[in-house]
Design an enzyme around this catalytic site. Structure first.
Site, mmCIF file in Angstrom:
data_model
loop_
_atom_site.group_PDB
_atom_site.id
_atom_site.type_symbol
_atom_site.label_atom_id
_atom_site.label_comp_id
_atom_site.label_asym_id
_atom_site.label_seq_id
_atom_site.Cartn_x
_atom_site.Cartn_y
_atom_site.Cartn_z
ATOM 1 N N THR A 2 1.730 5.211 14.808
ATOM 2 C CA THR A 2 1.864 4.698 16.074
ATOM 3 C C THR A 2 2.707 5.584 16.931
ATOM 4 O O THR A 2 3.387 6.639 17.568
ATOM 5 C CB THR A 2 3.346 3.520 16.280
ATOM 6 O OG1 THR A 2 2.706 2.371 15.530
ATOM 7 C CG2 THR A 2 3.284 2.809 17.658
ATOM 8 N N ARG A 24 -6.739 -7.982 10.958
ATOM 9 C CA ARG A 24 -5.074 -8.206 11.270
ATOM 10 C C ARG A 24 -4.595 -7.437 12.541
ATOM 11 O O ARG A 24 -5.457 -6.561 12.911
ATOM 12 C CB ARG A 24 -4.839 -7.641 9.691
ATOM 13 C CG ARG A 24 -3.025 -7.454 10.382
ATOM 14 C CD ARG A 24 -2.486 -5.844 10.325
ATOM 15 N NE ARG A 24 -1.042 -6.500 10.708
ATOM 16 C CZ ARG A 24 -0.206 -4.593 11.250
ATOM 17 N NH1 ARG A 24 -0.903 -3.781 11.238
ATOM 18 N NH2 ARG A 24 0.924 -4.790 10.642
ATOM 19 N N GLY A 32 -1.502 -6.009 14.914
ATOM 20 C CA GLY A 32 -0.228 -6.285 14.438
ATOM 21 C C GLY A 32 0.950 -6.381 15.922
ATOM 22 O O GLY A 32 0.572 -6.787 16.542
ATOM 23 N N ASP A 33 1.890 -5.775 15.456
ATOM 24 C CA ASP A 33 2.847 -5.918 16.357
ATOM 25 C C ASP A 33 3.142 -5.410 18.017
ATOM 26 O O ASP A 33 3.647 -5.431 19.451
ATOM 27 C CB ASP A 33 4.828 -5.769 16.282
ATOM 28 C CG ASP A 33 5.061 -4.147 16.152
ATOM 29 O OD1 ASP A 33 3.888 -3.896 15.059
ATOM 30 O OD2 ASP A 33 5.119 -3.261 16.303
ATOM 31 N N THR A 46 8.269 0.268 16.701
ATOM 32 C CA THR A 46 6.468 1.509 15.739
ATOM 33 C C THR A 46 7.821 0.525 14.008
ATOM 34 O O THR A 46 8.818 0.827 13.355
ATOM 35 C CB THR A 46 7.049 2.850 15.580
ATOM 36 O OG1 THR A 46 6.521 3.100 14.486
ATOM 37 C CG2 THR A 46 8.239 3.160 15.155
ATOM 38 N N GLY A 47 6.619 0.371 13.011
ATOM 39 C CA GLY A 47 6.800 0.014 11.657
ATOM 40 C C GLY A 47 6.240 -0.777 11.429
ATOM 41 O O GLY A 47 5.094 -1.010 11.833
ATOM 42 N N GLY A 78 5.010 -4.408 11.096
ATOM 43 C CA GLY A 78 4.869 -5.195 12.263
ATOM 44 C C GLY A 78 4.663 -6.558 12.394
ATOM 45 O O GLY A 78 5.845 -7.125 13.429
#
Length: 225
Positions: free
Chosen positions: A93, A121, A123-124, A144-145, A147
């Site tokens: 990210t 999929r 993510g965030d 970041t991480g 999600g």
């Protein structure tokens, strides 16, 4: 996301647009919608003259090695999120938050997502309020991480909400949100900035590659805790 106007743009599920973050910015400024995905997003990019590439442009040897390593494990459904020593995950990210001389905040986030994720999929990063948020009245956040945890806990907005409704300072609000993630076994971190130029970059992993630059020329780069 533009903290002055509340306008936002997001894109997901594309593999032919050279700069997804540029496309998100274009959506924010030239579309009545917030998020576009797939072929519709790519058609919008073409309509506005954004550079396109073949999907192979995004393939790198390091990513191929990473997914082959994951697939070789006994549990081929495992997801590669974070290397404890950041040996294989530092190129993931990319996020930025900014404050201009007029006091306006902005945030942007771009990612390819976790390794071995299911096709389709999301993510965030492109979800406003989860991985990206900006509001002049509170702060700008890029996350970041893992999600799924950031989506379920609306982390980026949660930080802003704590500042707006609980009158917490930026660092307190950002740390509180990451602490809640930790209790849920969610991994990751944020970079956050408020309208006074205060900076917060909390995370609950061994490290998070991060940096900031100030108008006075101060530049700080940090890698680990």
């Amino acid at each position: 996301m533009d903290g002055a106007t509340g306008q936002a743009g997001a894109v997901s599920g594309i593999n032919k647009v050279k700069s997804p973050i540029e496309l998100a910015y274009t959506i924010m400024n030239h579309s009545p919608h917030v998020m576009l995905s797939g072929k519709g997003a790519e058609q919008f990019a073409e309509l506005h003259g954004l550079a396109s590439v073949a999907p192979e442009y995004f393939i790198t040897q390091s990513k191929l090695n990473q997914i082959n390593k994951v697939l070789s494990q006994k549990d081929s459904m495992s997801l590669s999120f974070y290397d404890p020593n950041i040996k294989a995950s530092k190129m993931g990210t990319v996020g930025a938050v900014a404050l201009d001389q007029s006091g306006n905040l902005a945030a942007g986030t771009s990612t390819g997502g976790m390794t071995n994720k299911k096709h389709g999929r999301i993510g965030d990063s492109p979800i406003i309020g989860a991985g990206t948020y900006a509001d002049n009245a509170s702060c700008a956040v890029s996350a970041t991480g893992h999600g799924e945890f950031f989506i379920r806990n609306v982390v980026a907005y949660d930080i802003a909400a704590q500042m707006k409704y609980k009158n917490l300072a930026l660092k307190e609000a950002a740390q509180a949100s990451i602490d809640r993630l930790s209790k849920l076994d969610g991994l990751g971190g944020v970079i956050a900035l408020d309208r006074n130029g205060n900076i917060a970059m909390p995370f609950n992993t061994n490290g998070m590659f991060r940096a900031y630059a100030k108008a006075n020329g101060e530049i700080v780069i940090e890698l680990f805790d």
